[in-house]
Scaffold this motif. Structure first.
Motif, PDB file in Angstrom:
ATOM      1  N   THR A 113       5.413  11.156  -3.958  1.00 10.53           N
ATOM      2  CA  THR A 113       6.050   9.900  -3.546  1.00 10.53           C
ATOM      3  C   THR A 113       5.165   8.685  -3.779  1.00 10.53           C
ATOM      4  O   THR A 113       5.668   7.563  -3.767  1.00 10.53           O
ATOM      5  CB  THR A 113       6.434   9.938  -2.052  1.00 10.53           C
ATOM      6  OG1 THR A 113       5.254  10.082  -1.262  1.00 10.53           O
ATOM      7  CG2 THR A 113       7.403  11.061  -1.767  1.00 10.53           C
ATOM      8  N   ARG A 114       3.880   8.875  -3.987  1.00 14.21           N
ATOM      9  CA  ARG A 114       2.970   7.742  -4.168  1.00 14.21           C
ATOM     10  C   ARG A 114       3.419   6.925  -5.375  1.00 14.21           C
ATOM     11  O   ARG A 114       3.619   7.448  -6.453  1.00 14.21           O
ATOM     12  CB  ARG A 114       1.544   8.230  -4.371  1.00 14.21           C
ATOM     13  CG  ARG A 114       0.519   7.135  -4.200  1.00 14.21           C
ATOM     14  CD  ARG A 114      -0.895   7.688  -4.104  1.00 14.21           C
ATOM     15  NE  ARG A 114      -1.061   8.404  -2.844  1.00 14.21           N
ATOM     16  CZ  ARG A 114      -1.265   9.717  -2.741  1.00 14.21           C
ATOM     17  NH1 ARG A 114      -1.357  10.454  -3.812  1.00 14.21           N
ATOM     18  NH2 ARG A 114      -1.393  10.281  -1.583  1.00 14.21           N
ATOM     19  N   SER A 119       6.533   3.747  -1.005  1.00 10.56           N
ATOM     20  CA  SER A 119       7.429   4.900  -0.875  1.00 10.56           C
ATOM     21  C   SER A 119       7.793   5.194   0.580  1.00 10.56           C
ATOM     22  O   SER A 119       8.730   5.933   0.855  1.00 10.56           O
ATOM     23  CB  SER A 119       6.805   6.144  -1.508  1.00 10.56           C
ATOM     24  OG  SER A 119       5.648   6.535  -0.791  1.00 10.56           O
ATOM     25  N   LEU A 120       7.047   4.596   1.512  1.00  7.98           N
ATOM     26  CA  LEU A 120       7.324   4.822   2.935  1.00  7.98           C
ATOM     27  C   LEU A 120       8.201   3.730   3.542  1.00  7.98           C
ATOM     28  O   LEU A 120       8.563   3.814   4.718  1.00  7.98           O
ATOM     29  CB  LEU A 120       6.014   4.934   3.716  1.00  7.98           C
ATOM     30  CG  LEU A 120       5.087   6.071   3.296  1.00  7.98           C
ATOM     31  CD1 LEU A 120       3.825   6.073   4.145  1.00  7.98           C
ATOM     32  CD2 LEU A 120       5.798   7.417   3.359  1.00  7.98           C
ATOM     33  N   GLN A 158       0.807  -1.223   0.000  1.00  5.50           N
ATOM     34  CA  GLN A 158       0.000   0.000   0.000  1.00  5.50           C
ATOM     35  C   GLN A 158       0.843   1.277   0.000  1.00  5.50           C
ATOM     36  O   GLN A 158       0.455   2.272  -0.605  1.00  5.50           O
ATOM     37  CB  GLN A 158      -0.933   0.005   1.214  1.00  5.50           C
ATOM     38  CG  GLN A 158      -1.900   1.170   1.217  1.00  5.50           C
ATOM     39  CD  GLN A 158      -2.887   1.091   2.368  1.00  5.50           C
ATOM     40  OE1 GLN A 158      -2.920   0.132   3.122  1.00  5.50           O
ATOM     41  NE2 GLN A 158      -3.703   2.115   2.510  1.00  5.50           N
ATOM     42  N   HIS A 159       1.985   1.252   0.687  1.00  4.03           N
ATOM     43  CA  HIS A 159       2.816   2.455   0.814  1.00  4.03           C
ATOM     44  C   HIS A 159       4.286   2.158   0.536  1.00  4.03           C
ATOM     45  O   HIS A 159       5.141   2.359   1.399  1.00  4.03           O
ATOM     46  CB  HIS A 159       2.686   3.032   2.225  1.00  4.03           C
ATOM     47  CG  HIS A 159       1.317   3.478   2.590  1.00  4.03           C
ATOM     48  ND1 HIS A 159       0.675   4.511   1.955  1.00  4.03           N
ATOM     49  CD2 HIS A 159       0.447   3.026   3.528  1.00  4.03           C
ATOM     50  CE1 HIS A 159      -0.525   4.688   2.488  1.00  4.03           C
ATOM     51  NE2 HIS A 159      -0.690   3.785   3.440  1.00  4.03           N
ATOM     52  N   GLU A 192      -3.048   7.521   3.452  1.00  2.00           N
ATOM     53  CA  GLU A 192      -1.872   8.319   3.126  1.00  2.00           C
ATOM     54  C   GLU A 192      -0.885   8.433   4.272  1.00  2.00           C
ATOM     55  O   GLU A 192       0.132   9.107   4.134  1.00  2.00           O
ATOM     56  CB  GLU A 192      -2.303   9.728   2.698  1.00  2.00           C
ATOM     57  CG  GLU A 192      -3.139   9.721   1.436  1.00  2.00           C
ATOM     58  CD  GLU A 192      -3.652  11.110   1.081  1.00  2.00           C
ATOM     59  OE1 GLU A 192      -3.479  12.047   1.875  1.00  2.00           O
ATOM     60  OE2 GLU A 192      -4.249  11.238  -0.005  1.00  2.00           O
ATOM     61  N   ARG A 193      -1.164   7.801   5.412  1.00  2.00           N
ATOM     62  CA  ARG A 193      -0.323   7.957   6.596  1.00  2.00           C
ATOM     63  C   ARG A 193      -0.076   6.620   7.275  1.00  2.00           C
ATOM     64  O   ARG A 193      -0.900   5.723   7.217  1.00  2.00           O
ATOM     65  CB  ARG A 193      -0.983   8.876   7.614  1.00  2.00           C
ATOM     66  CG  ARG A 193      -1.252  10.247   7.093  1.00  2.00           C
ATOM     67  CD  ARG A 193      -1.958  11.064   8.130  1.00  2.00           C
ATOM     68  NE  ARG A 193      -2.413  12.306   7.541  1.00  2.00           N
ATOM     69  CZ  ARG A 193      -2.862  13.324   8.225  1.00  2.00           C
ATOM     70  NH1 ARG A 193      -2.945  13.248   9.527  1.00  2.00           N
ATOM     71  NH2 ARG A 193      -3.249  14.415   7.620  1.00  2.00           N
ATOM     72  N   HIS A 195       4.038  10.320   6.126  1.00  2.00           N
ATOM     73  CA  HIS A 195       2.970  10.756   5.219  1.00  2.00           C
ATOM     74  C   HIS A 195       3.378  10.454   3.795  1.00  2.00           C
ATOM     75  O   HIS A 195       4.494  10.747   3.385  1.00  2.00           O
ATOM     76  CB  HIS A 195       2.739  12.261   5.330  1.00  2.00           C
ATOM     77  CG  HIS A 195       2.185  12.686   6.636  1.00  2.00           C
ATOM     78  ND1 HIS A 195       1.739  13.959   6.857  1.00  2.00           N
ATOM     79  CD2 HIS A 195       2.011  12.040   7.808  1.00  2.00           C
ATOM     80  CE1 HIS A 195       1.307  14.073   8.107  1.00  2.00           C
ATOM     81  NE2 HIS A 195       1.472  12.913   8.697  1.00  2.00           N
ATOM     82  N   GLU A 196       2.450   9.923   3.045  1.00  2.00           N
ATOM     83  CA  GLU A 196       2.677   9.718   1.623  1.00  2.00           C
ATOM     84  C   GLU A 196       2.140  10.946   0.901  1.00  2.00           C
ATOM     85  O   GLU A 196       1.070  11.446   1.236  1.00  2.00           O
ATOM     86  CB  GLU A 196       1.953   8.463   1.155  1.00  2.00           C
ATOM     87  CG  GLU A 196       2.334   8.050  -0.226  1.00  2.00           C
ATOM     88  CD  GLU A 196       1.837   6.657  -0.535  1.00  2.00           C
ATOM     89  OE1 GLU A 196       2.674   5.822  -0.872  1.00  2.00           O
ATOM     90  OE2 GLU A 196       0.622   6.430  -0.444  1.00  2.00           O
ATOM     91  N   THR A 197       2.881  11.427  -0.060  1.00  2.00           N
ATOM     92  CA  THR A 197       2.464  12.604  -0.823  1.00  2.00           C
ATOM     93  C   THR A 197       2.195  12.189  -2.269  1.00  2.00           C
ATOM     94  O   THR A 197       2.553  11.090  -2.685  1.00  2.00           O
ATOM     95  CB  THR A 197       3.559  13.695  -0.803  1.00  2.00           C
ATOM     96  OG1 THR A 197       4.724  13.176  -1.452  1.00  2.00           O
ATOM     97  CG2 THR A 197       3.891  14.115   0.617  1.00  2.00           C
TER      98      THR A 197
END
Length: 160
Positions: A149-150, A49-50, A46-47, A83-84, A144-146
């Protein structure tokens, strides 16, 4: 600018579709790797980039709990929203408090953890539990995903 706060963000900002997970690990040198692997498993699809900032921050916070407390268990809570991502690392020793300070000389192996968290997390802080006589604490950080960066660092699922 990143800021430390004593208030833990509440889970409702993630919305009703948020996912929450908990891991409890013994006070062992393997705990930081176990915690990193746990986070990657939870946010990898899901994330993506994080992953890099998340594993870096996770490693630092769990390493500090292992290095600076005698807590027999370290509890790790992860809340995931659209997004977090919020990570809380609990130990049973409210002191000594982690303190962000000027990063030491580059050649030093220790003392840079909170500066790294400050650089990579959207927010971080400490929450105490037990009222006027705290019995435990949680050091937390939020990622936080922006829009930029998504999708960065996406894990390919179409490979054989």
């Amino acid at each position: 600018m990143h800021r430390a706060s004593a208030l833990t963000p509440s889970a409702p900002f993630f919305g009703r579709h948020a996912e929450r997970y908990r891991l409890s690990t013994p006070h062992t040198p393997r705990a930081p790797k176990i915690a990193r692997d746990f986070l990657v498993t939870l946010i990898g699809v899901q994330h993506p980039s994080l992953i890099e900032p998340g594993t870096l921050c996770m490693s630092e916070v769990v390493t500090n709990a292992i290095r600076h407390t005698r807590s027999p268990r370290i509890a790790i809570d992860v809340s995931i929203g659209d997004e977090r991502v919020l990570v809380r690392v609990h130990d049973n020793r409210p002191c000594p408090l982690p303190a962000s300070r000027k990063p030491p000389h580059e050649e030093f192996e220790h003392g840079r953890g909170l500066a790294l968290i400050e650089a990579h997390a959207a927010r971080w802080g400490i929450t105490f539990f037990g009222g006027l006589s705290p019995r435990s604490k949680a050091v937390w950080f939020e990622l936080h995903e922006t829009a930029e960066t998504r999708g960065a660092g996406a894990i390919r699922t179409d490979l054989p």
